[in-house]
Design a protein around this motif. Structure first.
Motif, PDB file in Angstrom:
ATOM      1  N   VAL A 110      32.595  49.886  12.137  1.00  0.00           N
ATOM      2  CA  VAL A 110      31.962  48.691  12.717  1.00  0.00           C
ATOM      3  C   VAL A 110      32.178  47.476  11.818  1.00  0.00           C
ATOM      4  O   VAL A 110      32.429  46.372  12.284  1.00  0.00           O
ATOM      5  CB  VAL A 110      30.457  48.943  12.947  1.00  0.00           C
ATOM      6  CG1 VAL A 110      29.753  47.644  13.339  1.00  0.00           C
ATOM      7  CG2 VAL A 110      30.255  50.001  14.023  1.00  0.00           C
ATOM      8  N   THR A 111      32.089  47.695  10.509  1.00  0.00           N
ATOM      9  CA  THR A 111      32.314  46.597   9.566  1.00  0.00           C
ATOM     10  C   THR A 111      33.732  46.055   9.682  1.00  0.00           C
ATOM     11  O   THR A 111      33.962  44.837   9.617  1.00  0.00           O
ATOM     12  CB  THR A 111      32.058  47.069   8.128  1.00  0.00           C
ATOM     13  OG1 THR A 111      30.721  47.556   8.018  1.00  0.00           O
ATOM     14  CG2 THR A 111      32.259  45.922   7.144  1.00  0.00           C
ATOM     15  N   LEU A 112      34.710  46.941   9.870  1.00  0.00           N
ATOM     16  CA  LEU A 112      36.098  46.501  10.045  1.00  0.00           C
ATOM     17  C   LEU A 112      36.237  45.625  11.282  1.00  0.00           C
ATOM     18  O   LEU A 112      36.937  44.601  11.264  1.00  0.00           O
ATOM     19  CB  LEU A 112      37.015  47.720  10.163  1.00  0.00           C
ATOM     20  CG  LEU A 112      37.203  48.562   8.899  1.00  0.00           C
ATOM     21  CD1 LEU A 112      38.023  49.807   9.216  1.00  0.00           C
ATOM     22  CD2 LEU A 112      37.892  47.749   7.803  1.00  0.00           C
ATOM     23  N   LEU A 113      35.561  46.021  12.360  1.00  0.00           N
ATOM     24  CA  LEU A 113      35.636  45.235  13.588  1.00  0.00           C
ATOM     25  C   LEU A 113      34.921  43.894  13.430  1.00  0.00           C
ATOM     26  O   LEU A 113      35.423  42.856  13.868  1.00  0.00           O
ATOM     27  CB  LEU A 113      35.021  46.023  14.747  1.00  0.00           C
ATOM     28  CG  LEU A 113      35.764  47.294  15.174  1.00  0.00           C
ATOM     29  CD1 LEU A 113      34.975  48.047  16.249  1.00  0.00           C
ATOM     30  CD2 LEU A 113      37.149  46.948  15.693  1.00  0.00           C
ATOM     31  N   LEU A 114      33.763  43.913  12.791  1.00  0.00           N
ATOM     32  CA  LEU A 114      33.001  42.673  12.624  1.00  0.00           C
ATOM     33  C   LEU A 114      33.736  41.677  11.740  1.00  0.00           C
ATOM     34  O   LEU A 114      33.633  40.464  11.943  1.00  0.00           O
ATOM     35  CB  LEU A 114      31.623  42.981  12.029  1.00  0.00           C
ATOM     36  CG  LEU A 114      30.633  43.700  12.941  1.00  0.00           C
ATOM     37  CD1 LEU A 114      29.352  44.013  12.184  1.00  0.00           C
ATOM     38  CD2 LEU A 114      30.319  42.857  14.169  1.00  0.00           C
ATOM     39  N   SER A 115      34.484  42.176  10.761  1.00  0.00           N
ATOM     40  CA  SER A 115      35.193  41.273   9.851  1.00  0.00           C
ATOM     41  C   SER A 115      36.229  40.433  10.577  1.00  0.00           C
ATOM     42  O   SER A 115      36.569  39.328  10.127  1.00  0.00           O
ATOM     43  CB  SER A 115      35.876  42.079   8.735  1.00  0.00           C
ATOM     44  OG  SER A 115      36.886  42.927   9.277  1.00  0.00           O
ATOM     45  N   ASN A 116      36.729  40.922  11.715  1.00  0.00           N
ATOM     46  CA  ASN A 116      37.697  40.150  12.494  1.00  0.00           C
ATOM     47  C   ASN A 116      37.033  39.165  13.436  1.00  0.00           C
ATOM     48  O   ASN A 116      37.715  38.339  14.050  1.00  0.00           O
ATOM     49  CB  ASN A 116      38.592  41.094  13.311  1.00  0.00           C
ATOM     50  CG  ASN A 116      39.641  41.782  12.464  1.00  0.00           C
ATOM     51  OD1 ASN A 116      40.291  41.152  11.652  1.00  0.00           O
ATOM     52  ND2 ASN A 116      39.779  43.082  12.636  1.00  0.00           N
ATOM     53  N   MET A 117      35.722  39.245  13.565  1.00  0.00           N
ATOM     54  CA  MET A 117      35.006  38.342  14.466  1.00  0.00           C
ATOM     55  C   MET A 117      34.540  37.072  13.776  1.00  0.00           C
ATOM     56  O   MET A 117      34.223  36.088  14.436  1.00  0.00           O
ATOM     57  CB  MET A 117      33.792  39.059  15.082  1.00  0.00           C
ATOM     58  CG  MET A 117      34.168  40.269  15.919  1.00  0.00           C
ATOM     59  SD  MET A 117      32.725  41.109  16.607  1.00  0.00           S
ATOM     60  CE  MET A 117      33.500  42.509  17.423  1.00  0.00           C
ATOM     61  N   PHE A 118      34.498  37.081  12.444  1.00  0.00           N
ATOM     62  CA  PHE A 118      34.053  35.907  11.713  1.00  0.00           C
ATOM     63  C   PHE A 118      35.158  34.855  11.681  1.00  0.00           C
ATOM     64  O   PHE A 118      36.328  35.194  11.457  1.00  0.00           O
ATOM     65  CB  PHE A 118      33.663  36.265  10.279  1.00  0.00           C
ATOM     66  CG  PHE A 118      32.315  36.923  10.161  1.00  0.00           C
ATOM     67  CD1 PHE A 118      31.168  36.152  10.128  1.00  0.00           C
ATOM     68  CD2 PHE A 118      32.205  38.302  10.104  1.00  0.00           C
ATOM     69  CE1 PHE A 118      29.927  36.752  10.020  1.00  0.00           C
ATOM     70  CE2 PHE A 118      30.964  38.913  10.002  1.00  0.00           C
ATOM     71  CZ  PHE A 118      29.817  38.133   9.957  1.00  0.00           C
ATOM     72  N   PRO A 119      34.836  33.587  11.868  1.00  0.00           N
ATOM     73  CA  PRO A 119      35.840  32.535  11.678  1.00  0.00           C
ATOM     74  C   PRO A 119      36.345  32.554  10.240  1.00  0.00           C
ATOM     75  O   PRO A 119      35.559  32.719   9.296  1.00  0.00           O
ATOM     76  CB  PRO A 119      35.061  31.245  11.981  1.00  0.00           C
ATOM     77  CG  PRO A 119      33.894  31.684  12.806  1.00  0.00           C
ATOM     78  CD  PRO A 119      33.543  33.064  12.333  1.00  0.00           C
ATOM     79  N   GLN A 120      37.635  32.396  10.071  1.00  0.00           N
ATOM     80  CA  GLN A 120      38.210  32.489   8.725  1.00  0.00           C
ATOM     81  C   GLN A 120      37.654  31.421   7.793  1.00  0.00           C
ATOM     82  O   GLN A 120      37.595  31.635   6.582  1.00  0.00           O
ATOM     83  CB  GLN A 120      39.728  32.366   8.813  1.00  0.00           C
ATOM     84  CG  GLN A 120      40.408  33.559   9.450  1.00  0.00           C
ATOM     85  CD  GLN A 120      41.918  33.479   9.368  1.00  0.00           C
ATOM     86  OE1 GLN A 120      42.471  32.494   8.902  1.00  0.00           O
ATOM     87  NE2 GLN A 120      42.586  34.509   9.849  1.00  0.00           N
ATOM     88  N   VAL A 121      37.239  30.295   8.348  1.00  0.00           N
ATOM     89  CA  VAL A 121      36.735  29.222   7.492  1.00  0.00           C
ATOM     90  C   VAL A 121      35.492  29.668   6.720  1.00  0.00           C
ATOM     91  O   VAL A 121      35.217  29.153   5.622  1.00  0.00           O
ATOM     92  CB  VAL A 121      36.436  27.964   8.344  1.00  0.00           C
ATOM     93  CG1 VAL A 121      35.263  28.208   9.276  1.00  0.00           C
ATOM     94  CG2 VAL A 121      36.186  26.750   7.461  1.00  0.00           C
ATOM     95  N   LEU A 122      34.737  30.642   7.257  1.00  0.00           N
ATOM     96  CA  LEU A 122      33.546  31.124   6.566  1.00  0.00           C
ATOM     97  C   LEU A 122      33.893  31.945   5.332  1.00  0.00           C
ATOM     98  O   LEU A 122      33.039  32.176   4.476  1.00  0.00           O
ATOM     99  CB  LEU A 122      32.694  31.972   7.520  1.00  0.00           C
ATOM    100  CG  LEU A 122      32.117  31.263   8.746  1.00  0.00           C
ATOM    101  CD1 LEU A 122      31.320  32.240   9.591  1.00  0.00           C
ATOM    102  CD2 LEU A 122      31.232  30.091   8.319  1.00  0.00           C
TER     103      LEU A 122
END
Length: 278
Positions: A110-122
């Motif tokens: 789940v963490t792997l999937l969530l990491s792709n949902m964050f905007p890269q600017v964050l």
């Protein structure tokens, strides 16, 4: 008859969609051969001066453009190295998540999937802080580590899906024949899941090749700057070299087109197979 009409409309829509994608690229390609005065003439086909390679020569020879060769070399070194690291780590990570029992496995996925949902600017501030604390600012290694962080979660998640589709009985049979877990991974699983590995590698390469945000922050000198940064330098405070920008854009795009042409069979097979895998 109705079926033929549906097919006709389907092909028309596909052609319109293809034109929507290709026309901007064709315009940039054509404009890269036009003289600067013709770019602002208001006409597309009529040119006062003949088409030439002058803008391509300008990219590698004049002013700040003379550094374009360095940008090209840096991008290749960083993108290829990042891709290799992502694929190697993703293979071992995906194999561990797919084959071994471990605590918090679902949480890791789940963490792997969530990491792709964050905007890269964050991610700019935390990644910059880590790279700075490691004293890797303005270094190839600093940019490579950043690109690995960006490409690795998707790579692990994608390859794990392919590994999950392979029955574990194959692993057990190979181990009975004397193979160790690494041998099973290298000799059995990777050849079967090669399309998925190619897709993950292609994605990692594209992430690294096209990154401007993180490379522009970590890179502080010409020695580590990449092509996206080099393209940005064609925009001067008093003058914009549109012809040179078009030529430089084409040069930047060509490696990815060639890479996709070489890997097209595996990329398409990997994406198609991945669409039906768990």
């Amino acid at each position: 008859m109705i079926r033929k009409k549906k097919q006709f409309y389907k092909y028309v829509l596909l052609m319109l969609f293809a034109a929507f994608i290709l026309i901007p690229f064709i315009w940039i390609l054509y404009s890269s051969f036009r003289a600067e005065v013709d770019l602002f003439s208001g006409t597309f086909f009529h040119n006062e001066k003949p088409l030439s390679f002058d803008h391509y020569k300008d990219v590698f020879s004049s002013g700040q453009s003379a550094a374009f060769g360095t940008y090209l070399r840096n991008s290749f070194v960083i993108a290829i190295t990042s891709t290799v690291i992502v694929v190697v780590i993703a293979l071992f990570g995906a194999y561990a998540l797919s084959r071994f029992k471990m605590r918090l496995k679902d949480g890791i996925i789940v963490t792997l999937l969530l990491s792709n949902m964050f905007p890269q600017v964050l991610l700019i501030i935390p990644l910059f802080g880590i790279i700075f604390s490691l004293n890797l600012i303005d270094s190839f290694l600093g940019i490579i580590l950043t690109h690995v962080v960006l490409g690795l979660p998707f790579g692990i998640w994608l390859i794990k899906g392919y590994f999950d589709s392979i029955p574990k009985e194959i692993d057990e049979a190979a181990m009975i024949d004397g193979l160790k877990p690494f041998g099973v991974l290298w000799r059995i699983i990777i050849p079967i899941t090669a399309p998925g590995v190619v897709v993950a590698a292609f994605y990692a390469f594209m992430v690294s090749w096209g990154d401007f945000l993180f490379a522009s922050i970590i890179s502080q000198s010409l020695e580590t700057q990449t092509l996206p940064i080099g393209l940005n330098k064609f925009f001067g405070s008093t003058q914009i070299k549109w012809g040179a920008i078009n030529a430089a854009t084409i040069i930047t795009i060509i490696p990815t087109i060639i890479l996709y042409a070489i890997l097209q069979k595996w990329v398409v097979e990997g994406l198609t197979a991945g669409s039906v895998k768990g």
